[in-house]
Design a protein around this motif. Structure first.
Motif, short mmCIF file in Angstrom:
data_model
loop_
_atom_site.label_atom_id
_atom_site.label_comp_id
_atom_site.label_asym_id
_atom_site.label_seq_id
_atom_site.Cartn_x
_atom_site.Cartn_y
_atom_site.Cartn_z
N PHE A 176 40.53 45.09 48.61
CA PHE A 176 41.65 44.22 48.26
C PHE A 176 41.78 43.11 49.29
O PHE A 176 41.22 43.17 50.40
CB PHE A 176 42.94 45.04 48.21
N THR A 177 42.54 42.09 48.92
CA THR A 177 42.85 41.01 49.85
C THR A 177 44.24 41.25 50.44
O THR A 177 45.04 42.02 49.90
CB THR A 177 42.84 39.64 49.15
N ILE A 178 44.52 40.56 51.53
CA ILE A 178 45.85 40.66 52.15
C ILE A 178 46.92 40.15 51.18
O ILE A 178 48.00 40.72 51.07
CB ILE A 178 45.91 39.87 53.47
N ASN A 179 46.60 39.07 50.46
CA ASN A 179 47.56 38.54 49.50
C ASN A 179 47.88 39.54 48.40
O ASN A 179 49.03 39.61 47.92
CB ASN A 179 47.04 37.24 48.87
N GLU A 180 46.89 40.33 48.00
CA GLU A 180 47.14 41.33 46.96
C GLU A 180 48.07 42.43 47.46
O GLU A 180 48.91 42.93 46.70
CB GLU A 180 45.81 41.91 46.47
N VAL A 216 34.74 37.70 44.57
CA VAL A 216 33.76 37.04 43.71
C VAL A 216 34.43 36.70 42.38
O VAL A 216 35.41 37.34 41.98
CB VAL A 216 32.52 37.93 43.46
N GLY A 217 33.92 35.68 41.72
CA GLY A 217 34.42 35.32 40.41
C GLY A 217 35.80 34.70 40.40
O GLY A 217 36.53 34.80 39.41
N VAL A 218 36.19 34.06 41.50
CA VAL A 218 37.49 33.39 41.56
C VAL A 218 37.27 31.89 41.63
O VAL A 218 36.27 31.40 42.16
CB VAL A 218 38.30 33.87 42.78
N SER A 219 38.24 31.15 41.08
CA SER A 219 38.10 29.69 41.01
C SER A 219 38.43 29.03 42.34
O SER A 219 37.94 27.96 42.64
CB SER A 219 39.02 29.13 39.92
N LYS A 220 39.26 29.67 43.14
CA LYS A 220 39.63 29.11 44.43
C LYS A 220 38.71 29.66 45.53
O LYS A 220 37.79 30.44 45.26
CB LYS A 220 41.09 29.45 44.75
N LYS A 221 38.98 29.27 46.74
CA LYS A 221 38.17 29.75 47.87
C LYS A 221 38.28 31.26 47.96
O LYS A 221 39.39 31.81 48.02
CB LYS A 221 38.67 29.11 49.17
N PRO A 222 37.15 31.99 47.96
CA PRO A 222 37.22 33.46 47.99
C PRO A 222 37.81 33.97 49.29
O PRO A 222 37.54 33.45 50.37
CB PRO A 222 35.76 33.89 47.84
N ALA A 223 38.66 35.00 49.17
CA ALA A 223 39.36 35.56 50.33
C ALA A 223 38.61 36.77 50.87
O ALA A 223 37.86 37.45 50.16
CB ALA A 223 40.78 35.96 49.93
#
Length: 245
Positions: A176-180, A216-223
């Protein structure tokens, strides 16, 4: 009549699921529908939690596990018994009495309530035998019995529990990301959290492990991706385990 069944003791299960894309904490509910046998008039049309009477040879935990497996096909999910509901008039509304008469169960039933934590995508709704549906915990449909009260009590307990134990990671992917993590806390607690302060506190915890991977598979800069280590957590456990929000 099912001779294995204890007629006036049941287990009701609040199944919480987190939708990481919608950033929504949800509850899994089933449809309760009853028509008149003579006039086809709709007598009951609402939603309820899933629950069953306890069998004589079962513990309460075993009944709760059976309920979850029959509803979702899942086992070994986080579960907590949080309260008993035994008010004498908990099942005495007009709709509830009609349902009880049709189903032939005891109107003076005491229920032991549990909640489970899982990811919404882990439940196959298309092939669900109960036509179960996810609803946001903040936008519940019309509910039968005292199930709104049970859900709100479970939600209140979850809010407290998520600040003292690492149970939120049961609702997130393994990576997971920190934002998640922040989005999940905000969804559960219903508050806005300062991003910079939250990130600093979280990444300083030894049991939050930075991976050599990015989204992966994200439109913005990957976290950056992270994982929660239960082994490390058990070694460095503190009473206030994660952060002060």
């Amino acid at each position: 009549m099912n001779s294995k069944k204890i007629d006036n003791i049941s287990v009701d299960c609040v199944v919480f699921g987190y939708d990481i894309n919608a950033k929504s904490l949800n509850v899994l509910l089933i449809k309760r529908y009853l028509e008149s046998k003579t006039t086809q008039e709709v007598l009951v049309n609402d939603h309820v939690l899933t629950g069953y009477h306890v069998h004589k040879e079962e513990t309460l935990d075993q009944t709760a596990t059976r309920v979850l497996k029959e509803l979702t096909g899942l086992t070994d999910q986080y579960k907590k018994q949080f309260k008993a509901f035994g008010n004498p008039d908990r099942l005495t509304s007009k709709k509830d009495l009609l349902w009880i008469e049709n189903e032939g169960f005891n109107s003076r039933t005491i229920t032991i309530a549990y909640y489970f934590l899982l990811k919404t995508e882990d439940v196959d709704l298309e092939n669900n035998p109960y036509s179960a549906t996810w609803f946001p915990v903040t936008a519940l449909p019309e509910l039968g019995f005292d199930h709104e009260k049970i859900i709100l009590e479970a939600y209140k307990d979850l809010k407290v529990k998520c600040l003292s134990e690492p149970i939120i990671f049961k609702l997130l992917p393994d990576k997971f990301t920190i934002n998640e993590v922040q989005d999940l806390y905000q969804s559960i607690l219903g508050i806005e959290i300062d991003n910079r302060n939250f990130r600093r506190k979280l990444i300083n915890k030894k049991y939050i492990i930075a991976l050599d991977e990015k989204q992966v598979g994200v439109s913005k800069k990957p976290a950056q991706l992270y994982m929660f280590s239960k082994d490390v957590y058990d070694k460095v456990f503190e009473k206030n385990y994660l952060i002060s929000i």
